[in-house]
Design an enzyme around this catalytic site. Structure first.
Site, PDB file in Angstrom:
ATOM      1  N   GLY A   1      59.458 -50.614  48.121  1.00 41.59           N
ATOM      2  CA  GLY A   1      58.077 -51.054  47.980  1.00 41.59           C
ATOM      3  C   GLY A   1      57.126 -49.880  47.919  1.00 41.59           C
ATOM      4  O   GLY A   1      57.466 -48.792  47.441  1.00 41.59           O
ATOM      5  N   SER A   2      55.923 -50.098  48.407  1.00 37.52           N
ATOM      6  CA  SER A   2      54.861 -49.101  48.309  1.00 37.52           C
ATOM      7  C   SER A   2      54.903 -48.114  49.466  1.00 37.52           C
ATOM      8  O   SER A   2      55.422 -48.413  50.548  1.00 37.52           O
ATOM      9  CB  SER A   2      53.493 -49.795  48.294  1.00 37.52           C
ATOM     10  OG  SER A   2      53.203 -50.349  49.571  1.00 37.52           O
ATOM     11  N   GLU A  32      62.936 -46.689  49.235  1.00 36.71           N
ATOM     12  CA  GLU A  32      62.896 -46.594  47.770  1.00 36.71           C
ATOM     13  C   GLU A  32      61.466 -46.890  47.348  1.00 36.71           C
ATOM     14  O   GLU A  32      61.034 -48.043  47.341  1.00 36.71           O
ATOM     15  CB  GLU A  32      63.862 -47.602  47.146  1.00 36.71           C
ATOM     16  CG  GLU A  32      65.321 -47.346  47.443  1.00 36.71           C
ATOM     17  CD  GLU A  32      65.906 -46.187  46.654  1.00 36.71           C
ATOM     18  OE1 GLU A  32      65.136 -45.465  45.992  1.00 36.71           O
ATOM     19  OE2 GLU A  32      67.127 -45.990  46.715  1.00 36.71           O
ATOM     20  N   CYS A  50      59.213 -49.109  39.322  1.00 33.34           N
ATOM     21  CA  CYS A  50      58.969 -47.910  40.131  1.00 33.34           C
ATOM     22  C   CYS A  50      59.254 -46.619  39.372  1.00 33.34           C
ATOM     23  O   CYS A  50      58.685 -45.572  39.701  1.00 33.34           O
ATOM     24  CB  CYS A  50      59.789 -47.954  41.420  1.00 33.34           C
ATOM     25  SG  CYS A  50      61.574 -48.070  41.161  1.00 33.34           S
TER      26      CYS A  50
END
Length: 473
Positions: A193-194, A215, A249
């Site tokens: 995620g962020s 990640e 991403c």
């Protein structure tokens, strides 16, 4: 029955922990059997997956098959084929000072692990780490994203049909549930995620000293050598950028090109867009939608702020709010300090940055956070080595895009701000395994006794000799 109907977060964790202690090292054949059931159910629910992803954010069926289902099936195939080899004890050479002893590494399950997955590739980024964690022998709690409710229900069905509840539990919920889960003493947490949420995950996990794999993403740059075939570069960049409408991403975040390439890049981009999606991309079912209105508004605000900063749109900005779709937009006249260069775009906006020299470009890139990937288009070996040496990122792909994720024989992961830890294939297996060092003394006398007191003259002589040997090698 949904797994989370009868368990809260703490109960689920304790239940899996209990089962882990009862069977801390599942047989390899048990793991293979579970992976085969997962594979069968992914295929069985394939139509449901495609439809759910269409319902959640208009994901094209082809992309659902290729970037979600196929990725997971390849990961399962790789694990089933190699798990016996990955899990076997690894013998290591004994040091000169340890003659008479033997040593090896044993790959053991870490225990009960938590996987928190994102919304942008909800099947892929839920099941791929789960495959690695299960292959390594762990008990698993999976928390899918609340932003993709339709596919999260399908994920629950797949898991319930594939595993016993003492192996894998799915817990649905929002960010509050993720926070509750993160505070539990898991043996490992895998989060995709962020960076903003990752900091909260790290803070919560630190209380229990829980190891974490992150990640993340970042602003993945594209660098185009002024002597490279621009048509070829644009073709690859456009595909990677517009896959999932830029909500990837490792999507190219901005393009660095020489001034002499600017007009041709814009022309070739428009040609490619028309060839791939026709004249009305907003109503083309092959083009993915934006996840929700909030993200569409965020992207609109990024665009407006960029224009206020002096950027120039190379094509008309268009949004179809009823379909939650945004037309891809190239932005030229973008400077390094513009607001659009301060955060990951995660959508179909693509800034174009002009560079004069590779040396100066690398200096500017190194001022920014380390991205998940760098894309370089060049046939110049000297320039290639220069960019590899002068920049830092999770990975680098040359003359193509997305390759370092697609190749499961490579470790995938970020560097510093773009993440920590590795996933995929054997690297994912090792990420979810404890590499336990085991040594054993044979019936021969241990050479280590030469260092036991009292320190006689012969021991002093041997010590001096060893110091001399190890100082000169």
């Amino acid at each position: 029955m949904n797994n989370n109907e009868s368990f809260n977060s703490g109960d689920s964790f304790l239940e899996l922990q209990k089962h882990f202690f009862e069977n801390p090292y599942p047989a390899i054949q048990e793991r293979i059997k579970g992976l085969k059931k997962l594979r069968s159910n992914i295929i069985r629910f394939r139509e449901d997956i495609v439809e759910a992803l269409r319902m959640d954010f208009s994901k094209p069926a082809f992309e659902s098959d290729s970037s979600e289902i196929l990725v997971c099936l390849r990961e399962i195939h790789l694990a089933i084929k190699n798990i016996k080899y990955w899990a076997q004890n690894q013998n290591v050479d004994s040091d000169l000072l340890l003659l008479g002893s033997s040593s090896y590494i044993r790959y053991e399950p870490k225990g009960v692990v938590l996987i928190i997955s994102p919304w942008n590739y909800p099947i892929n980024l839920s099941l791929s780490p789960l495959i690695s964690a299960y292959a390594a022998g762990n008990k698993i709690i999976l928390k899918p994203s609340e932003l993709t409710p339709y596919i999260s229900i399908v994920i629950q069905k797949i898991i319930d049909e594939s595993f016993e509840r003492n192996e894998v539990i799915v817990i649905q919920g929002d960010g509050i549930v993720s926070a509750e889960l993160s505070s539990l003493p898991f043996n490992h947490v895998f989060f995709t995620g962020s960076g903003f949420i990752a900091k909260k995950i790290l803070q919560a996990a630190s209380v229990n000293l829980t190891p974490v794999t992150l990640e993340l993403g970042g602003k993945c740059p594209v660098i185009i050598d002024r002597n490279f075939d621009l048509q070829k570069a644009v073709k690859h960049i456009a595909f990677a950028k517009l896959l999932n409408a830029g909500q990837t991403c490792i999507a190219p975040d901005f393009v660095c090109l020489h001034q002499s390439h600017l007009d041709e890049f814009v022309y070739l981009w428009d040609q490619n867009l028309s060839r791939s999606y026709g004249d009305d991309i907003l109503h083309n079912s092959d083009y993915c939608g934006i996840i929700n209105k909030n993200h569409l508004t965020r992207l609109t605000n990024i665009y407006n702020a960029s224009i206020e900063d002096g950027a120039i749109a190379c094509n008309k900005f268009e949004v179809e709010y009823s379909k939650l779709k945004m037309k891809p937009v190239l932005l030229k006249n973008v400077l390094w300090d513009n607001s659009i260069m301060s955060e990951e775009i995660f959508g179909p906006l693509l800034p174009l940055i002009i560079y004069e020299s590779i040396e100066d470009l690398c200096v500017e890139l190194n001022k920014k956070d380390r991205p998940l990937n760098v894309y370089l288009f060049t046939n110049n070996s000297k320039l290639k080595e220069q960019v590899i040496s002068k920049t830092r990122s999770g990975g680098i792909t040359i003359n193509q895009c997305l390759l370092n994720y697609i190749d499961h024989n490579l470790p995938f992961g970020g560097d510093h701000q773009s993440g920590m830890g590795r996933s995929q294939g054997v690297f994912g297996f090792k990420e979810f395994s404890h590499e336990r060092s085991i040594t054993q003394q044979s019936i021969l006398p241990s050479t280590l006794q030469l260092f036991y007191p009292p320190y006689s003259k012969i021991k002093l002589l041997i010590k001096s000799l060893l110091l001399k040997i190890y100082s000169s090698l």
